[in-house]
Design a protein around this motif. Structure first.
Motif, PDB file in Angstrom:
ATOM      1  N   LEU A 257      25.017  43.181  54.997  1.00  0.00           N
ATOM      2  CA  LEU A 257      25.466  41.904  54.438  1.00  0.00           C
ATOM      3  C   LEU A 257      26.047  42.107  53.051  1.00  0.00           C
ATOM      4  CD1 LEU A 257      22.475  39.536  55.333  1.00  0.00           C
ATOM      5  CD2 LEU A 257      24.779  39.454  56.313  1.00  0.00           C
ATOM      6  N   SER A 258      27.065  41.342  52.738  1.00  0.00           N
ATOM      7  CA  SER A 258      27.588  41.345  51.367  1.00  0.00           C
ATOM      8  C   SER A 258      28.278  40.026  51.074  1.00  0.00           C
ATOM      9  CB  SER A 258      28.552  42.518  51.130  1.00  0.00           C
ATOM     10  OG  SER A 258      29.726  42.392  51.916  1.00  0.00           O
ATOM     11  N   GLY A 259      28.373  39.727  49.791  1.00  0.00           N
ATOM     12  CA  GLY A 259      29.066  38.534  49.329  1.00  0.00           C
ATOM     13  C   GLY A 259      29.890  38.860  48.103  1.00  0.00           C
ATOM     14  N   GLY A 260      30.469  37.856  47.507  1.00  0.00           N
ATOM     15  CA  GLY A 260      31.342  38.048  46.353  1.00  0.00           C
ATOM     16  C   GLY A 260      32.680  37.399  46.615  1.00  0.00           C
ATOM     17  N   GLU A 261      33.724  37.935  46.015  1.00  0.00           N
ATOM     18  CA  GLU A 261      35.050  37.366  46.224  1.00  0.00           C
ATOM     19  C   GLU A 261      36.097  38.460  46.154  1.00  0.00           C
ATOM     20  OE1 GLU A 261      37.124  33.280  45.344  1.00  0.00           O
ATOM     21  OE2 GLU A 261      36.648  34.276  43.475  1.00  0.00           O
ATOM     22  N   CYS A 262      36.726  38.718  47.277  1.00  0.00           N
ATOM     23  CA  CYS A 262      37.809  39.695  47.309  1.00  0.00           C
ATOM     24  C   CYS A 262      39.122  39.049  46.871  1.00  0.00           C
ATOM     25  CB  CYS A 262      37.977  40.252  48.714  1.00  0.00           C
ATOM     26  SG  CYS A 262      36.633  41.311  49.257  1.00  0.00           S
ATOM     27  N   THR A 263      40.096  39.892  46.585  1.00  0.00           N
ATOM     28  CA  THR A 263      41.426  39.421  46.225  1.00  0.00           C
ATOM     29  C   THR A 263      42.451  40.054  47.152  1.00  0.00           C
ATOM     30  OG1 THR A 263      41.554  41.171  44.565  1.00  0.00           O
ATOM     31  CG2 THR A 263      40.899  39.000  43.795  1.00  0.00           C
ATOM     32  N   VAL A 264      43.603  39.408  47.216  1.00  0.00           N
ATOM     33  CA  VAL A 264      44.729  39.922  47.993  1.00  0.00           C
ATOM     34  C   VAL A 264      45.947  39.939  47.088  1.00  0.00           C
ATOM     35  CG1 VAL A 264      46.280  39.514  49.925  1.00  0.00           C
ATOM     36  CG2 VAL A 264      43.827  39.077  50.192  1.00  0.00           C
ATOM     37  N   THR A 265      46.469  41.110  46.819  1.00  0.00           N
ATOM     38  CA  THR A 265      47.713  41.225  46.061  1.00  0.00           C
ATOM     39  C   THR A 265      48.858  41.183  47.057  1.00  0.00           C
ATOM     40  OG1 THR A 265      46.602  42.585  44.408  1.00  0.00           O
ATOM     41  CG2 THR A 265      49.006  42.595  44.404  1.00  0.00           C
ATOM     42  N   GLN A 266      49.652  40.137  46.984  1.00  0.00           N
ATOM     43  CA  GLN A 266      50.669  39.907  48.006  1.00  0.00           C
ATOM     44  C   GLN A 266      51.960  40.643  47.672  1.00  0.00           C
ATOM     45  OE1 GLN A 266      50.999  35.737  48.843  1.00  0.00           O
ATOM     46  NE2 GLN A 266      48.955  35.648  49.709  1.00  0.00           N
ATOM     47  N   ARG A 267      52.204  41.689  48.444  1.00  0.00           N
ATOM     48  CA  ARG A 267      53.449  42.455  48.324  1.00  0.00           C
ATOM     49  C   ARG A 267      54.110  42.472  49.698  1.00  0.00           C
ATOM     50  NH1 ARG A 267      49.428  45.789  46.133  1.00  0.00           N
ATOM     51  NH2 ARG A 267      49.368  45.851  43.855  1.00  0.00           N
ATOM     52  N   GLY A 268      55.361  42.090  49.762  1.00  0.00           N
ATOM     53  CA  GLY A 268      56.057  42.085  51.030  1.00  0.00           C
ATOM     54  C   GLY A 268      55.624  40.987  51.966  1.00  0.00           C
ATOM     55  N   LYS A 269      55.113  39.885  51.397  1.00  0.00           N
ATOM     56  CA  LYS A 269      54.620  38.793  52.226  1.00  0.00           C
ATOM     57  C   LYS A 269      55.765  38.107  52.962  1.00  0.00           C
ATOM     58  CE  LYS A 269      51.735  34.617  52.023  1.00  0.00           C
ATOM     59  NZ  LYS A 269      52.627  33.704  52.722  1.00  0.00           N
ATOM     60  N   SER A 270      55.570  37.872  54.248  1.00  0.00           N
ATOM     61  CA  SER A 270      56.549  37.149  55.046  1.00  0.00           C
ATOM     62  C   SER A 270      56.472  35.657  54.741  1.00  0.00           C
ATOM     63  CB  SER A 270      56.273  37.384  56.538  1.00  0.00           C
ATOM     64  OG  SER A 270      56.950  36.445  57.330  1.00  0.00           O
ATOM     65  N   ALA A 271      57.608  34.982  54.838  1.00  0.00           N
ATOM     66  CA  ALA A 271      57.636  33.541  54.573  1.00  0.00           C
ATOM     67  C   ALA A 271      56.797  32.763  55.567  1.00  0.00           C
ATOM     68  CB  ALA A 271      59.077  33.037  54.597  1.00  0.00           C
ATOM     69  N   THR A 272      56.606  33.307  56.755  1.00  0.00           N
ATOM     70  CA  THR A 272      55.837  32.614  57.786  1.00  0.00           C
ATOM     71  C   THR A 272      54.402  33.127  57.890  1.00  0.00           C
ATOM     72  OG1 THR A 272      56.622  34.171  59.472  1.00  0.00           O
ATOM     73  CG2 THR A 272      57.900  32.146  59.152  1.00  0.00           C
TER      74      THR A 272
END
Length: 417
Positions: free
Chosen positions: A305-320
Motif C-alpha cells: 500500500l502507498s499514498g501521496g500525490e504523483c505528478t505528470v509532466t505533460q510532454r507530447g500530449k495529444s489534444a484528445t
C-alpha cells in the motif's frame, strides 16, 4: 470481475470510508459555541463536512464551496458548486460572498472553517488586476508543468486575496477554528487548499522562482502582483492569534483501514509510505520492480500500500488525450510488469477524480497488456501522449465510483497472490 479486482475495490472503499466526514467531523466537533457561529469552507469534502456539522448542531449559518456534483443537502448552510481543478466564475462569486459574510464579525463570534483538498481552485479571489481568464491560464499551466502540490500552492497563494492565511485574517477578531481533511503529502496545513486559514512564511520572490523554474508564461498582471507586496499572512501576524487548525482525516488513517481489511482476509501488508511523490510513471516502475522481486521469492499473499500525490509532466500530449496521475501510474505499472503472473494492482484518487476526469483511476492484472493487444490498443503509445484514461476505458478497467465526498489523496495497492 476477477476476485483479486473485487478485493482491490473493497480495499479502496474501506480507505474512502475511513475518511468520510460524517464520521470524522462529529468526532472532532464538540459542543456548539455560544454566540454567533458562522460556517465557511471549501474543497471536495466541504459540503459533506457541512452536512456533518448540521447533523450534530442542527441548522447553521454559513456558506461552503465544493466541486460540481459534490453538493449535499443542508438545512442552513448554503452549498455553492464551482469548477475544479480550473476555477470558474461561480467560484469567484461565491468567494466574494464568503468574504462579505466574514466582514464585521466581532470578538464574541466564532467561525468554523471546513477545508479539504480542492479548495485551492474553489476559493478564487485573484489579487491585483489579475482576471479570471488569466488565473485560469496560470492554473492550467501549473497542472501541466509537473510541479509538486506544495510548489503549485506557493504560487497560488501569492496570486490570491484569500489563500495563505487571508481567509482567517478576514474573520479577525472573531475566533476561527479550522477542521481540515488532508490531501497533501506530510499533512502540512499550510498546503491543504493553499492554507486559507494558516499563516505562511513564503515570499513573492519564492513564488516568482517557482514560476521561473517551470518556465511559466505569466501575463503582465500576474508579474505585477508578484513584483509587489504580498497579501499572504505571516505566521506571527496578530490577525491569526485567534485561529486554530486541526487535521481530522489524513491519508495514513485510510491506508491503515485498507490494511486492516486485507489482514482479515489473511493477506500480509506492507505500507510503503503515505506521502510518496514524484513522476507517476517513475514511481510505478520502481514499485512494479519491487513487486516482481517479492513475487519471485515466492512471497505469501502480500499487499503493498502507498499514498501521496504523483505528478505528470505533460510532454507530447495529444489534444484528445485524457489522463491523470493515478491512471498514468497504472499504465506505467502495467508496462513494467509486462504481464507478470500473481500481481494485480489498483490506483485511485480518493476524491473520485483523477486529473480532471470523472474517473478515480484504474486496475491492472496479468492479462492487461494481452487484452490491449487483442483490442488493438497500444500501451506505449498511450503513455507517449498521456492518454491513460483512454487506454483503460478501452479495456474496461477504469474505476468510476462517482463523488466520494472526501479527499485524502491517492490510494495505491499492489496485490501479490
Amino acid at each position: 470481475m476477477p476476485e483479486p479486482v473485487a478485493l482491490l475495490h473493497r480495499l479502496f472503499n474501506a480507505a474512502v470510508a475511513a475518511a468520510d466526514p460524517m464520521i470524522c467531523v462529529p468526532e472532532a466537533l464538540g459542543p456548539k459555541p455560544d454566540g454567533r457561529v458562522v460556517i465557511v469552507g471549501a474543497g471536495k469534502a466541504s459540503a459533506r463536512m457541512a452536512e456533518a456539522v448540521e447533523s450534530v448542531w442542527g441548522p447553521c449559518e454559513g456558506l461552503v464551496i465544493t466541486r460540481y456534483g459534490y453538493g449535499r443537502p443542508t438545512k442552513g448552510i448554503e452549498i455553492v458548486e464551482a469548477a475544479h481543478p480550473v476555477p470558474d466564475q461561480a467560484g469567484v462569486e461565491a468567494t466574494r460572498r464568503m468574504l462579505d459574510l466574514l466582514e464585521g464579525l466581532g470578538e464574541d463570534d466564532t467561525v468554523i472553517a471546513l477545508i479539504s483538498g480542492g479548495g485551492s481552485a474553489l476559493l478564487c479571489a485573484p489579487a491585483g488586476e489579475i482576471t479570471l481568464a488569466e488565473k485560469q491560464a496560470v492554473n492550467r499551466a501549473l497542472l501541466e508543468s509537473g510541479a509538486t502540490i506544495d510548489r503549485m500552492n506557493v504560487l497560488r497563494k501569492h496570486l490570491s486575496r484569500v489563500k495563505g492565511g487571508q481567509l482567517a485574517a478576514a474573520a479577525y477578531p472573531a475566533r476561527m477554528r479550522t477542521l481540515m481533511i488532508s490531501d497533501v503529502p506530510g499533512d502540512d496545513p499550510a498546503f491543504i487548499a493553499s492554507g486559507p486559514t494558516v499563516g505562511d512564511a513564503t515570499t513573492s520572490a519564492d513564488a516568482r522562482a517557482i514560476a521561473d523554474m517551470f518556465k511559466l508564461d505569466l501575463p503582465a498582471s500576474v508579474r505585477a502582483v508578484l513584483d509587489g507586496p504580498t497579501g499572504v499572512v505571516a505566521p506571527g501576524d496578530p490577525r491569526l492569534s485567534r485561529a486554530t487548525t486541526e487535521i481530522i482525516a489524513a491519508p495514513s488513517v485510510s491506508l491503515e483501514a485498507a490494511a486492516e481489511l486485507a489482514q482479515t482476509e489473511g493477506i500480509g501488508v506492507e505500507i510503503l509510505g503515505d506521502a510518496l511523490e514524484g513522476e507517476a510513471r517513475d514511481l510505478a516502475a520502481k514499485q512494479a520492480r519491487l513487486a516482481m522481486d517479492l513475487s519471485a521469492k515466492g512471497t505469501k499473499p502480500l499487499l503493498l500500500l502507498s499514498g501521496g500525490e504523483c505528478t505528470v509532466t505533460q510532454r507530447g500530449k495529444s489534444a484528445t488525450a485524457s489522463g491523470g496521475p493515478n491512471a498514468e501510474y497504472m499504465l506505467g505499472l502495467a508496462l513494467t510488469l509486462a504481464g507478470a503472473p500473481r500481481i494485480w494492482a489498483m490506483a485511485c484518487d480518493t476524491d473520485g477524480v483523477d486529473g480532471s476526469a470523472e474517473v478515480a483511476g484504474a486496475w491492472v492484472g496479468p492479462g492487461t497488456l494481452t487484452l490491449a493487444h487483442r483490442l488493438g490498443v497500444s500501451a506505449p503509445e498511450a503513455m507517449a501522449v498521456h492518454d491513460s484514461h483512454g487506454f483503460f476505458a478501452a479495456l474496461g478497467q477504469q474505476v468510476v465510483p462517482g463523488p466520494t465526498l472526501t479527499n485524502v489523496n491517492d490510494f495505491r495497492a499492489i496485490l501479490i497472490l
